[in-house]
Design a protein around this motif. Structure first.
Motif, mmCIF file in Angstrom:
data_model
loop_
_atom_site.group_PDB
_atom_site.id
_atom_site.type_symbol
_atom_site.label_atom_id
_atom_site.label_comp_id
_atom_site.label_asym_id
_atom_site.label_seq_id
_atom_site.Cartn_x
_atom_site.Cartn_y
_atom_site.Cartn_z
ATOM 1 N N LEU A 7 35.653 -44.274 8.947
ATOM 2 C CA LEU A 7 35.307 -44.869 7.464
ATOM 3 C C LEU A 7 34.021 -43.495 7.055
ATOM 4 C CD1 LEU A 7 36.339 -47.771 6.387
ATOM 5 C CD2 LEU A 7 37.458 -45.636 5.548
ATOM 6 N N GLY A 8 33.376 -43.301 8.141
ATOM 7 C CA GLY A 8 32.053 -42.435 7.828
ATOM 8 C C GLY A 8 33.074 -41.266 7.624
ATOM 9 N N GLY A 9 33.343 -40.505 8.374
ATOM 10 C CA GLY A 9 33.416 -39.442 8.372
ATOM 11 C C GLY A 9 34.165 -38.952 6.973
ATOM 12 N N LEU A 10 35.153 -39.679 6.572
ATOM 13 C CA LEU A 10 36.175 -39.473 5.634
ATOM 14 C C LEU A 10 34.814 -39.535 4.427
ATOM 15 C CD1 LEU A 10 38.605 -39.542 3.827
ATOM 16 C CD2 LEU A 10 38.799 -41.725 4.122
ATOM 17 N N PHE A 11 34.290 -41.143 4.242
ATOM 18 C CA PHE A 11 33.239 -41.100 2.992
ATOM 19 C C PHE A 11 32.093 -39.318 2.958
ATOM 20 C CE2 PHE A 11 33.752 -45.565 3.485
ATOM 21 C CZ PHE A 11 34.290 -45.800 2.757
ATOM 22 N N ASP A 12 31.747 -38.729 3.804
ATOM 23 C CA ASP A 12 31.314 -37.297 4.077
ATOM 24 C C ASP A 12 31.989 -36.349 3.502
ATOM 25 O OD1 ASP A 12 29.014 -39.245 5.486
ATOM 26 O OD2 ASP A 12 29.357 -38.593 7.782
ATOM 27 N N GLU A 13 33.108 -36.688 3.764
ATOM 28 C CA GLU A 13 34.263 -35.463 3.183
ATOM 29 C C GLU A 13 34.044 -35.785 1.489
ATOM 30 O OE1 GLU A 13 38.378 -34.356 4.046
ATOM 31 O OE2 GLU A 13 37.285 -34.403 5.561
ATOM 32 N N LEU A 14 34.516 -36.962 1.183
ATOM 33 C CA LEU A 14 34.855 -36.937 -0.337
ATOM 34 C C LEU A 14 32.688 -36.402 -0.796
ATOM 35 C CD1 LEU A 14 37.085 -40.150 -0.065
ATOM 36 C CD2 LEU A 14 37.541 -37.784 -1.096
ATOM 37 N N ARG A 42 45.592 -41.477 5.869
ATOM 38 C CA ARG A 42 44.968 -40.400 5.746
ATOM 39 C C ARG A 42 44.784 -40.028 4.509
ATOM 40 N NH1 ARG A 42 41.279 -36.223 5.063
ATOM 41 N NH2 ARG A 42 39.685 -36.639 6.515
ATOM 42 N N ASP A 43 45.822 -39.077 4.679
ATOM 43 C CA ASP A 43 46.487 -38.559 3.058
ATOM 44 C C ASP A 43 46.248 -39.360 1.753
ATOM 45 O OD1 ASP A 43 45.947 -36.354 4.735
ATOM 46 O OD2 ASP A 43 48.557 -36.056 4.971
ATOM 47 N N LEU A 44 46.702 -40.206 2.186
ATOM 48 C CA LEU A 44 47.266 -41.740 1.612
ATOM 49 C C LEU A 44 45.969 -41.995 0.269
ATOM 50 C CD1 LEU A 44 48.970 -42.972 -0.922
ATOM 51 C CD2 LEU A 44 49.617 -44.717 0.782
ATOM 52 N N LEU A 45 45.542 -42.459 1.476
ATOM 53 C CA LEU A 45 43.888 -43.529 1.700
ATOM 54 C C LEU A 45 42.436 -41.860 0.743
ATOM 55 C CD1 LEU A 45 41.881 -45.452 1.673
ATOM 56 C CD2 LEU A 45 41.082 -44.764 3.793
ATOM 57 N N ARG A 46 43.174 -40.830 1.491
ATOM 58 C CA ARG A 46 42.019 -40.033 0.971
ATOM 59 C C ARG A 46 41.867 -39.630 -0.414
ATOM 60 N NH1 ARG A 46 40.334 -34.441 -0.158
ATOM 61 N NH2 ARG A 46 38.355 -34.223 1.135
ATOM 62 N N SER A 47 43.255 -39.258 -0.770
ATOM 63 C CA SER A 47 44.028 -39.785 -2.591
ATOM 64 C C SER A 47 43.665 -40.540 -3.314
ATOM 65 C CB SER A 47 45.798 -39.559 -2.139
ATOM 66 O OG SER A 47 45.612 -39.478 -3.424
ATOM 67 N N MET A 48 43.546 -41.855 -2.706
ATOM 68 C CA MET A 48 43.268 -42.746 -3.747
ATOM 69 C C MET A 48 41.882 -43.112 -4.049
ATOM 70 S SD MET A 48 45.755 -45.951 -2.998
ATOM 71 C CE MET A 48 45.132 -45.575 -0.744
ATOM 72 N N LEU A 49 40.704 -42.924 -2.736
ATOM 73 C CA LEU A 49 39.644 -42.370 -3.299
ATOM 74 C C LEU A 49 39.276 -41.599 -3.754
ATOM 75 C CD1 LEU A 49 38.356 -43.574 1.149
ATOM 76 C CD2 LEU A 49 38.620 -44.974 -2.015
ATOM 77 N N GLN A 50 39.918 -39.759 -3.846
ATOM 78 C CA GLN A 50 39.574 -39.142 -4.909
ATOM 79 C C GLN A 50 40.383 -39.625 -6.105
ATOM 80 O OE1 GLN A 50 42.235 -36.616 -2.799
ATOM 81 N NE2 GLN A 50 40.923 -35.092 -2.472
ATOM 82 N N ASN A 51 40.837 -40.125 -6.300
ATOM 83 C CA ASN A 51 40.975 -40.558 -7.542
ATOM 84 C C ASN A 51 39.562 -41.943 -8.484
ATOM 85 O OD1 ASN A 51 42.881 -40.616 -9.889
ATOM 86 N ND2 ASN A 51 43.097 -43.186 -9.750
ATOM 87 N N LEU A 52 39.355 -42.999 -7.160
ATOM 88 C CA LEU A 52 38.498 -44.046 -7.338
ATOM 89 C C LEU A 52 36.927 -43.059 -7.412
ATOM 90 C CD1 LEU A 52 39.510 -46.545 -5.341
ATOM 91 C CD2 LEU A 52 39.985 -46.235 -8.528
ATOM 92 N N ILE A 53 37.346 -42.188 -7.541
ATOM 93 C CA ILE A 53 35.075 -41.689 -7.405
ATOM 94 C C ILE A 53 35.901 -41.058 -9.198
ATOM 95 C CG2 ILE A 53 34.316 -39.771 -6.342
ATOM 96 C CD1 ILE A 53 35.192 -41.103 -3.085
ATOM 97 N N ALA A 54 36.514 -39.547 -9.245
ATOM 98 C CA ALA A 54 36.209 -39.287 -10.366
ATOM 99 C C ALA A 54 36.444 -39.691 -11.442
ATOM 100 C CB ALA A 54 38.121 -38.070 -10.069
ATOM 101 N N ASN A 55 37.007 -41.100 -11.232
ATOM 102 C CA ASN A 55 37.306 -41.981 -11.618
ATOM 103 C C ASN A 55 35.913 -43.035 -12.357
ATOM 104 O OD1 ASN A 55 39.699 -41.724 -13.542
ATOM 105 N ND2 ASN A 55 41.038 -43.205 -12.045
ATOM 106 N N LEU A 114 44.173 -42.912 -16.181
ATOM 107 C CA LEU A 114 43.403 -43.417 -15.048
ATOM 108 C C LEU A 114 43.701 -42.964 -13.303
ATOM 109 C CD1 LEU A 114 41.682 -46.657 -16.327
ATOM 110 C CD2 LEU A 114 40.878 -44.679 -15.918
ATOM 111 N N GLY A 115 45.446 -43.175 -13.603
ATOM 112 C CA GLY A 115 45.865 -42.720 -11.618
ATOM 113 C C GLY A 115 46.199 -43.739 -11.330
ATOM 114 N N LEU A 116 45.364 -45.393 -11.859
ATOM 115 C CA LEU A 116 45.778 -46.513 -11.123
ATOM 116 C C LEU A 116 47.034 -46.363 -10.622
ATOM 117 C CD1 LEU A 116 42.426 -48.063 -12.176
ATOM 118 C CD2 LEU A 116 42.565 -45.703 -10.021
ATOM 119 N N ALA A 117 47.886 -46.364 -11.019
ATOM 120 C CA ALA A 117 49.363 -46.691 -10.819
ATOM 121 C C ALA A 117 49.385 -46.819 -9.676
ATOM 122 C CB ALA A 117 50.681 -46.322 -11.941
ATOM 123 N N ILE A 118 49.199 -45.312 -8.567
ATOM 124 C CA ILE A 118 49.934 -45.185 -7.837
ATOM 125 C C ILE A 118 49.132 -45.925 -6.155
ATOM 126 C CG2 ILE A 118 50.004 -42.447 -7.563
ATOM 127 C CD1 ILE A 118 46.651 -42.669 -6.251
#
Length: 118
Positions: A7-14, A42-55, A114-118
């Motif tokens: 998670l630390g690596g993913l968070f830093d990347e985001l 990883r790809d699905l979690l990253r996509s969801m977090l990108q959406n939440l962070i963008a919002n 918002l893209g939260l339906a995913i």
């Protein structure tokens, strides 16, 4: 595919990805350090977090956005916290529908909700 994920690596990347957008709005974006590892797609979690962070950045006018994780027994809670306007209690279920936008969203902004339906 589900695999071990830092998670630390993913968070830093985001945080690196979204820092310029946050800075452009005058916001502080912080990724809390984390040594936690999880099993996830990883790809699905990253996509969801990108959406939440963008919002979070889109709906925060001043202050900060924080990405982090907390251990909760055998589980891990992944958090995207912000100092934005929030979501009214009455709208909290509706925002998970497709094409839903909250009142006050810029009308000239691209996107379908918002893209939260995913």
């Amino acid at each position: 595919a589900v695999a071990p994920l830092s998670l630390g690596g993913l968070f830093d990347e985001l945080a690196r990805e979204f820092a310029p957008v946050a800075r452009a709005k005058g916001l502080t974006l912080t990724a809390a350090p984390s040594s936690l590892w999880i099993a996830s797609d990883r790809d699905l979690l990253r996509s969801m977090l990108q959406n939440l962070i963008a919002n979070a950045i889109r709906y925060t006018d001043h202050g900060r956005v924080l990405i982090g994780a907390r251990r909760d027994g055998e589980r891990v809670r992944i958090l995207v916290c912000d100092t934005g306007r929030g979501i009214a209690e009455a709208d909290r279920q509706a925002v998970f529908g497709e094409f839903v936008r909250l009142p006050g969203a810029p009308v000239d902004e691209p996107g379908a909700g918002l893209g939260l339906a995913i």
